[in-house]
Scaffold this motif. Sequence first.
Motif, PDB file in Angstrom:
ATOM      1  N   VAL A   1      17.151  39.152 -16.254  1.00 17.04           N
ATOM      2  CA  VAL A   1      16.865  39.276 -14.833  1.00 17.04           C
ATOM      3  C   VAL A   1      16.268  37.952 -14.356  1.00 17.04           C
ATOM      4  N   ALA A   2      16.862  37.393 -13.320  1.00 18.13           N
ATOM      5  CA  ALA A   2      16.374  36.128 -12.762  1.00 18.13           C
ATOM      6  C   ALA A   2      15.733  36.409 -11.409  1.00 18.13           C
ATOM      7  N   VAL A   3      14.479  36.027 -11.273  1.00 22.44           N
ATOM      8  CA  VAL A   3      13.756  36.230 -10.024  1.00 22.44           C
ATOM      9  C   VAL A   3      13.303  34.869  -9.527  1.00 22.44           C
ATOM     10  N   THR A   4      13.559  34.628  -8.242  1.00 21.67           N
ATOM     11  CA  THR A   4      13.177  33.334  -7.668  1.00 21.67           C
ATOM     12  C   THR A   4      11.797  33.432  -7.032  1.00 21.67           C
ATOM     13  N   GLU A   5      11.201  32.299  -6.783  1.00 22.25           N
ATOM     14  CA  GLU A   5       9.884  32.232  -6.144  1.00 22.25           C
ATOM     15  C   GLU A   5       9.917  32.829  -4.743  1.00 22.25           C
ATOM     16  N   THR A   6      11.003  32.638  -4.001  1.00 25.08           N
ATOM     17  CA  THR A   6      11.103  33.174  -2.638  1.00 25.08           C
ATOM     18  C   THR A   6      11.154  34.698  -2.658  1.00 25.08           C
ATOM     19  N   GLU A   7      11.810  35.300  -3.631  1.00 25.69           N
ATOM     20  CA  GLU A   7      11.846  36.763  -3.749  1.00 25.69           C
ATOM     21  C   GLU A   7      10.454  37.321  -4.046  1.00 25.69           C
ATOM     22  N   ILE A   8       9.731  36.618  -4.880  1.00 19.71           N
ATOM     23  CA  ILE A   8       8.364  37.052  -5.200  1.00 19.71           C
ATOM     24  C   ILE A   8       7.491  36.968  -3.963  1.00 19.71           C
TER      25      ILE A   8
ATOM     26  N   GLU B   1       8.257  39.800  -1.468  1.00 17.38           N
ATOM     27  CA  GLU B   1       7.701  41.091  -1.892  1.00 17.38           C
ATOM     28  C   GLU B   1       6.197  41.157  -1.654  1.00 17.38           C
TER      29      GLU B   1
END
Length: 143
Positions: A130-137, A140
């Motif tokens: 699973v790849a999560v970007t800084e902008t998604e974090i 949220e």
Amino acid sequence: METNIQTLQNCKTIVTLKASKEEWTSKIEKAYNKLETKVSLPGFRKGKAPKEMLRSKIKVEDVFNEAVNYFLNDNYAKVLTDNNLKPIVQPRVDVKKVTMEEVECDIIVVGEPKVELKEYKGLKVEKTPVAVTETEIEDEIRK
């Protein structure tokens, strides 16, 4: 007493109980005797009125209710042990027929389900990264 056992699913069983005439008559009599103590008639001391007068004041539905309770209390545990039934929840009782001569009840017993394990050792599960970007974090966190 007549007993009929019918298994519906792997954990649900219907037990049909039918009382013999002698047994049911004794339960009716026992119910009347209990209910007579609660009836008071003017002009008589409690428990000293003639039986016929006392019984005329008692509702038949109340007698049937008490008699069915006596019948089930006396026979339920015996039926469970005789047929190796182990309920996990309170049974549901359905009174099919009740008269002064006979009673027939269905008791729906839910027991432990019988589970058969299949092969479960050695199963392979694909792991997807699973790849999560800084902008998604950040999105949220702001919500």
